[in-house]
Design a protein around this motif. Structure first.
Motif, PDB file in Angstrom:
ATOM      1  N   MET A 151       0.828  -1.204   0.000  1.00 43.58           N
ATOM      2  CA  MET A 151       0.000   0.000   0.000  1.00 43.58           C
ATOM      3  C   MET A 151       0.858   1.248   0.000  1.00 43.58           C
ATOM      4  O   MET A 151       0.544   2.226  -0.691  1.00 43.58           O
ATOM      5  CB  MET A 151      -0.922  -0.005   1.221  1.00 43.58           C
ATOM      6  N   ARG A 155       0.769   4.026  -2.900  1.00 41.59           N
ATOM      7  CA  ARG A 155       0.541   5.426  -2.568  1.00 41.59           C
ATOM      8  C   ARG A 155       1.666   6.285  -3.115  1.00 41.59           C
ATOM      9  O   ARG A 155       1.433   7.341  -3.710  1.00 41.59           O
ATOM     10  CB  ARG A 155       0.499   5.590  -1.056  1.00 41.59           C
ATOM     11  N   PRO A 222       3.116  17.389   5.600  1.00 36.47           N
ATOM     12  CA  PRO A 222       1.846  16.657   5.673  1.00 36.47           C
ATOM     13  C   PRO A 222       1.588  15.694   4.520  1.00 36.47           C
ATOM     14  O   PRO A 222       0.458  15.266   4.350  1.00 36.47           O
ATOM     15  CB  PRO A 222       0.821  17.793   5.654  1.00 36.47           C
ATOM     16  N   GLU A 231      -0.668   4.822  10.068  1.00 30.51           N
ATOM     17  CA  GLU A 231      -1.611   4.051   9.266  1.00 30.51           C
ATOM     18  C   GLU A 231      -0.976   2.775   8.731  1.00 30.51           C
ATOM     19  O   GLU A 231      -1.520   1.700   8.852  1.00 30.51           O
ATOM     20  CB  GLU A 231      -2.107   4.896   8.085  1.00 30.51           C
ATOM     21  N   ARG A 315      -1.501  15.156   8.961  1.00 33.63           N
ATOM     22  CA  ARG A 315      -1.283  14.514   7.672  1.00 33.63           C
ATOM     23  C   ARG A 315      -2.572  14.533   6.845  1.00 33.63           C
ATOM     24  O   ARG A 315      -3.660  14.419   7.381  1.00 33.63           O
ATOM     25  CB  ARG A 315      -0.851  13.077   7.943  1.00 33.63           C
ATOM     26  N   PHE A 316      -2.407  14.676   5.528  1.00 35.64           N
ATOM     27  CA  PHE A 316      -3.560  14.591   4.637  1.00 35.64           C
ATOM     28  C   PHE A 316      -4.047  13.157   4.521  1.00 35.64           C
ATOM     29  O   PHE A 316      -3.308  12.225   4.802  1.00 35.64           O
ATOM     30  CB  PHE A 316      -3.174  15.054   3.224  1.00 35.64           C
ATOM     31  N   ARG A 317      -5.265  13.024   4.054  1.00 40.98           N
ATOM     32  CA  ARG A 317      -5.719  11.697   3.690  1.00 40.98           C
ATOM     33  C   ARG A 317      -5.393  11.499   2.224  1.00 40.98           C
ATOM     34  O   ARG A 317      -5.224  12.449   1.473  1.00 40.98           O
ATOM     35  CB  ARG A 317      -7.225  11.591   3.921  1.00 40.98           C
ATOM     36  N   PHE A 318      -5.353  10.221   1.805  1.00 43.02           N
ATOM     37  CA  PHE A 318      -4.829   9.943   0.475  1.00 43.02           C
ATOM     38  C   PHE A 318      -5.660  10.603  -0.631  1.00 43.02           C
ATOM     39  O   PHE A 318      -5.112  11.251  -1.523  1.00 43.02           O
ATOM     40  CB  PHE A 318      -4.772   8.436   0.255  1.00 43.02           C
ATOM     41  N   ASP A 319      -6.974  10.449  -0.558  1.00 38.60           N
ATOM     42  CA  ASP A 319      -7.780  11.010  -1.647  1.00 38.60           C
ATOM     43  C   ASP A 319      -7.762  12.534  -1.607  1.00 38.60           C
ATOM     44  O   ASP A 319      -7.800  13.192  -2.650  1.00 38.60           O
ATOM     45  CB  ASP A 319      -9.212  10.470  -1.582  1.00 38.60           C
ATOM     46  N   GLN A 320      -7.674  13.096  -0.412  1.00 38.56           N
ATOM     47  CA  GLN A 320      -7.583  14.551  -0.302  1.00 38.56           C
ATOM     48  C   GLN A 320      -6.297  15.049  -0.939  1.00 38.56           C
ATOM     49  O   GLN A 320      -6.260  16.072  -1.613  1.00 38.56           O
ATOM     50  CB  GLN A 320      -7.620  14.964   1.162  1.00 38.56           C
ATOM     51  N   ASN A 323      -6.700  14.887  -4.666  1.00 38.60           N
ATOM     52  CA  ASN A 323      -7.551  15.994  -5.064  1.00 38.60           C
ATOM     53  C   ASN A 323      -6.776  17.300  -5.073  1.00 38.60           C
ATOM     54  O   ASN A 323      -6.859  18.090  -6.008  1.00 38.60           O
ATOM     55  CB  ASN A 323      -8.718  16.139  -4.083  1.00 38.60           C
TER      56      ASN A 323
END
Lengths: 350, 209, 404, 179
Positions: A151, A155, A222, A231, A315-320, A323
């Motif tokens: 993963m 990513r 981030p 995670e 930290r950002f989330r992956f989809d964010q 985007n």
């Protein structure tokens, strides 16, 4: 015979540059721990050597002597290759950065250029080689045969490809202003006007885009999703131990260093120090020295910025993150190019 | 197999003893713990890195989530029977040289929980280097334990820590079973045999033989 | 307050099983707050199914209670929810007191309220620190622990223990507050609002943090009640329920405080509820401190409460009582009680059943974390892997209490 | 440890908070409407306990949850208890109900014989019952009929015996016993 001496000199230069860079990188690691400690109201490593000065070497030596575990089900060759790719790609960009102007050693006629290799497509080379570094991370994630690593690798590849684009486009503005890909020339063009010719003043937007994308490129908070510790345990290098892990660790910090150097070179005028030319005169030894020190200081400022961000931001989330990269940074980078183009059109002899 | 085995085999003893102090210095200065909290003691372990105590001064604040990158396992809290195989597996995943600190009364001896659920001392599962008393120990005591471990590390020699042959090493690894929660009811009949919990580490076995 | 079940953030597409990945998160994982294990079925980054697997810290406490005298059991309660030990103490001793029918003096009640609220602040600070750490903001963690250390110092001054105080005893307190405690406490309470402001500055206004928490892990009020959520998790769904208000105990009815609620039911709402609770707890602590009047801190029940040290040295009967209580314990009338209190994580209920002897026949603890965690599969379906971490953080679980 | 017979005498002095937690009119109404649901009512320590025959537990629960004067919409806890191997009925399952609007509490109790430890599940009434029932199963071996996922929750899957039964030794059986 001349070529032989030339090659020998180049080797010497590379060695010196690498040693200096690795030293700085080693102390960046220490500085990160100390600065984070400072931010968090504690001391940080200060017992190993004077003020913790030997800490990086202790860490390195420990890693060299650690048992090197290769998971049974891993793809062995790729597993070995991945950290090598990551580190090599990070180190290879080092040769094109001008650390300072040509420096003349006093009382002799020997002039030493403070750059290892000077060629016309240096910027392209930097972008190309940096991109190869992604392969190291991706392959590491894949070859470990660990789900968390996989993963992390996925990513990394998605994140880096999307941010590479914004990064590249943010540099187009610089290229348009400079009209060249040669880093030395770009730095030269930013001299004069007492520091006001730095490209950051022409395209602040481009600078911000570059800075953001560069953090994503180096997997720092981030944007540290490929190794997001809370995670994915340790992300792509979950299975790596000993020196291989240390190489990834090193690669991350070298990357941090190189993107800082690139930011300095392209936006903060490289080795240009305001008023240095007026005081010391061009081509003197002191001028060279001051310029080189100025360059290093600017790079250190960026490194500090990175650490500061790490101590502050979540930290950002992956989809964010994706985007943000595709929907915000990319259009902004295009807008930046448009602005620069307009600027050049209105003031042709800028 | 790490580099140290090559060193230990290639160099004469005179040289390795000189090297020892350098290697041990590096190891003791950079003891990275595994992020591994069990119970109450884990909170005090977290507290040991906080502003007041600052384990970071000794270079040991880098808690690595992956056991592959850790040097010390701090068993902070009670180890249940269900956790025991997991704990052993984490220990096996750590690369040599590795050390274990047993933090608190529960990890050391079961503490007040002398009952069916708790392993009476983590030394039944993994070899322990430093025991810390207290329930829970104060963060200062953990720091003291780390310093004691540093002293212990300084007395080691690369010659003690040579790798065992691969087959033997494989044999020593106990694969702890993690049950798969597949939603099936009453799975308790599927696993009949008891698991072997007590297996010495490679390092310990070598010493005793 | 929405009525129906809230749909997940992302739609789960029904796909063949071989495109999904099953991943075991924990028991050793940095953000599972101890030894929780989750079995995640993932479709890419999307969580299709999350199954918690608990019991890795099962300690057999409920069995152990049956083998310990009533006063010995207090020590075990400390180690249950180790972030809120005084709350556990309180629930346990109040259950025993209810069975015994003891009347607790005013000062002891006030001190209990004060200490419990301080402990609640400390517990919330650990939650805040670890929650922020899970989301990636590491500095908040250190700031929280810095503040928490001051509370631990206060608790240590009163009881002698930092993390496991066992300060409340059946019939009152272990002993009175030490000299100078009130001033130290006052100083802490003066400084604390500033620290809360600091946390707000670091997190609440941060856009990244907002985007990581808003709209994540939503649960409607009806679902929350149906799933038995309690404490800040329930109030985060807009249900105004606080045991301190609903079934007041330990003189909480005399205090003036608000019960903060947020309507959204997401991670952000639970975050805001706890952040506001920090202030409310602070408010209650200030009130409790001002209400402290000199007086006894132990009930007048010589057969149950250990005598003072001085009395023991001068009075024969005190010595005999001390001896009997320590060696044989005290008999508790047969019967059963369920005593709920509002712990920092929700409704902490102690079910205590006595058969008339010196040891309880059965003690069961309704751990709020246990129930709050059971809702995780519902909350996490259709969310991202990174959200799982945020959701676990927002539930504020303590494995010691879940597994017992 | 021998356990006393479970006939609780009403407490002589009600405890302070007894008014708010004793829904006695409700019990009277319930007794009037569904007398077969109630085999015994115990008032002690300011708490009301209704002993319910096990075949009516689900009906009683859903009635108490929905009926407008009770509104026990919140299942606080389910816990088992063992009166000892010599007692008959040996096991009890306690349901602690709470109302989030009326703030009162009640305890339902189901008594079980040792040779027939089956209770209908109340997961259809409150979903939170799921884990509570699993825990009770794990600790006492009480089997909840119709439970969607009845397996061990706290102890390992391969565990033998039920730990909280009175005849289970504190230190467990071999190979775990430490002697």
């Amino acid at each position: 015979m001349d070529t032989a001496i030339d090659i020998a000199l180049k080797f010497a230069a590379i060695t010196v540059a690498f040693v200096v860079v690795l030293l700085i990188v080693a102390y960046t690691v220490l500085a990160e721990r100390r600065v984070l400690g400072f931010i968090q109201g504690r001391l940080g490593p200060n017992r190993v050597g004077y003020g913790g000065m030997l800490q990086p070497f202790a860490d390195l030596l420990k890693f060299i002597l650690k048992e090197d575990i290769v998971p049974d089900k891993s793809t062995r060759f790729v597993y070995f290759l991945a950290p090598v790719i990551a580190t090599m790609a990070a180190l290879m960009t080092m040769i094109v950065y001008p650390f300072g102007p040509d420096i003349r050693i006093p009382f002799t006629s020997i002039t030493i250029p403070l750059v290892i290799a000077r060629f016309d497509v240096a910027l392209l080379y930097v972008l190309g080689v940096t991109s190869v570094g992604v392969y190291g991370i991706m392959l590491a994630g894949w070859s470990s045969n660990n789900k968390y690593s996989l993963m992390g690798g996925l990513r990394a590849s998605a994140q880096m490809i999307s941010y590479e684009l914004a990064l590249g486009l943010s540099l187009v503005g610089v290229i348009m202003l400079a009209g060249t890909l040669e880093l030395g020339r770009i730095v030269e063009m930013q001299s004069g006007w007492h520091g006001l010719r730095w490209f950051i003043f022409f395209q602040p937007l481009g600078f911000i885009i570059y800075l953001t994308a560069a953090i994503a490129e180096t997997n720092r908070i981030p944007f540290d999703l490929p190794e997001a510790e809370t995670e994915l345990v340790a992300g792509y290098h979950t299975e790596y131990s000993a020196m291989k892990f240390a190489l990834f660790f090193l690669a991350e910090y070298i990357n941090m260093f190189t993107v800082s150097m690139l930011a300095t070179t392209l936006f903060l005028g490289g080795w240009n120090v305001p008023f240095a030319e007026d005081i010391f005169g061009r081509g003197t030894f002191l001028f060279g020295l001051v310029s080189a020190v100025g360059f290093i200081l600017k790079v250190i400022f960026f490194l500090f910025l990175y650490i500061w961000l790490r101590g502050t931001l979540p930290r950002f989330r992956f989809d964010q993150l994706m985007n943000f990269g595709w929907k915000i940074l990319l259009p902004l980078a295009l807008l930046n190019i448009f602005i620069i183009a307009t600027l050049i059109f209105v003031f042709p002899n800028l | 197999m790490g580099l140290e085995n090559v060193i230990a085999e290639a160099l004469p003893e005179v040289l390795t003893t000189r090297l020892d102090s350098l290697i041990n210095w590096a190891r003791k200065s950079s003891l990275w713990p595994a992020t591994f909290g069990l119970a109450c003691c884990a909170i005090e372990m977290m507290n040991a890195t906080s502003s007041r105590n600052d384990l970071a001064r000794f270079g040991s604040e880098v808690f690595r989530a992956s056991p592959r990158q850790a040097d010390v396992m701090i068993v902070s809290g009670r180890v249940s029977r269900k956790m025991a195989p997991v704990l052993r597996r984490i220990y096996d995943q750590m690369p040599e040289p590795k050390w274990v600190i047993s933090m608190g009364a529960c990890a050391t001896s079961g503490g007040v929980f002398d009952n069916y659920a708790i392993v009476q001392g983590v030394d039944k599962i993994v070899p322990v280097d430093v025991y810390i008393p207290g329930c829970p120990p104060r963060p200062e005591m953990l720091i003291h334990a780390v310093m004691m471990l540093q002293e212990k590390v300084m007395k080691e020699s690369v010659r003690d820590r040579r790798d065992v042959p691969e087959e033997e090493a494989r044999e020593a690894v106990v694969p702890g079973t993690l049950p798969i929660t597949d939603g099936s009811t009453a799975r308790q009949n599927t696993l009949a045999e008891s698991r072997p919990y007590t297996i010495a580490s490679r390092h310990e076995r070598r010493r005793s033989s | 307050m929405s009525s129906a079940t809230i749909p997940p953030q992302f739609e789960i597409v029904d796909r063949p099983l071989d495109t999904q990945m099953t991943i075991s998160m924990g028991p050793q994982h940095p953000s599972t707050h101890g030894v929780l294990r989750l079995e995640l079925v993932l479709d890419g980054e999307l969580v299709v199914k999350a199954t918690p697997d608990i019991g890795y810290l099962h300690t057999g406490m409920e069995k152990l209670f049956e083998y310990k005298k009533y006063q010995q059991g207090i020590v075990i309660t400390d180690r249950m929810d180790y972030l809120n030990p005084l709350g556990n103490n309180l629930a346990y001793v109040m259950a025993a007191e209810k069975l015994l029918g003891l009347e607790i003096p005013e000062r002891a009640l006030t001190i209990r309220v004060l200490m419990c609220e301080l402990q609640r602040i400390a517990s919330h600070l650990v939650w805040l620190g670890t929650h922020a750490l899970d989301i990636g903001a590491m500095t908040v963690f250190f700031y929280c622990f810095r503040e928490r250390e001051k509370i631990l110092n206060l608790i240590e001054a009163a009881s002698g223990g930092r993390l496991t105080p066992s300060y409340f005893r059946i019939g009152g307190l272990m002993m009175d507050l030490p000299a100078g405690f009130e001033n130290r406490c006052k100083q802490f309470l003066n400084d604390f609002p500033q620290a809360v402001e600091e946390f707000h500055k670091l997190l609440t206004g941060n856009k990244i943090f907002q985007r990581r928490t808003q709209g994540i892990g939503r649960i409607s009020a009806e679902d929350a009640i149906d799933w038995g959520l309690s404490g800040p998790c329930l109030r985060g769904s807009g249900v105004n329920l606080d045991i301190r208000r609903a079934n007041p105990y330990s003189s909480y009815e005399q205090y003036d405080f608000e019960v903060p609620t947020e309507p959204d039911g997401d991670v952000w709402a639970r975050y805001m509820v706890r952040m506001r609770e920090l202030k409310e707890s602070h408010k209650i602590s200030v009130q409790a401190l001002s209400r402290l009047q000199p007086g006894p801190v132990k009930a007048d029940a010589p057969k149950v409460v250990l005598p003072d040290r001085e009395a023991m040295k001068s009075h024969m009967d005190a010595l005999i009582h001390h001896f009997l209580i320590v060696t044989e314990g005290f008999d508790v009338p047969a019967g059963e009680v369920y005593l709920p209190i509002e712990a920092s994580k929700g409704e902490l209920g102690v079910y205590m059943k006595s058969d008339g002897g010196a040891k309880p026949n059965r003690v069961h603890v309704r751990g709020p974390s246990f129930v709050n965690l059971s809702v995780l599969p519902v909350m996490s379906e259709g969310e991202m892997v990174a959200d799982i971490v945020a959701i676990i953080g927002s539930l504020d679980i303590v494995l010691g209490e879940i597994d017992r | 440890m021998p356990s006393e017979p479970e006939k609780i005498a009403p407490s002589t002095e009600p405890s302070p908070s007894s008014e708010s937690t004793a829904p006695s009119p409700l019990v009277a109404a319930l007794q009037h409407e569904h007398p077969q649901w109630i085999s015994e009512v115990i008032n002690a320590f300011g708490e009301t306990t209704i002993v319910v025959p096990r075949e009516h537990i689900v009906e009683a629960c859903s009635f108490l949850k929905t009926s407008p004067e009770s509104r026990f919409d919140f299942l606080a806890d389910i816990c088992g208890a063992d009166r000892g191997p010599e007692e008959e009925p040996r096991f009890e399952v306690n349901y602690h109900l709470f109302s989030t609007t009326k703030y009162h509490r009640i305890r339902l109790k189901v008594l079980l014989n040792e040779d027939d430890v089956h209770v209908p599940t109340v997961t259809s009434v409150w979903r939170t019952a799921n884990w509570h029932e699993r825990e009770t199963f794990d600790m006492y071996g009480v089997i909840f009929d119709g439970h969607p996922d009845l397996r061990r929750i706290l102890l390992p899957d391969d565990w033998q015996g039920h730990a909280l039964r009175k005849d289970f030794p504190l230190r467990g059986y071999e190979p775990y016993s430490l002697k």
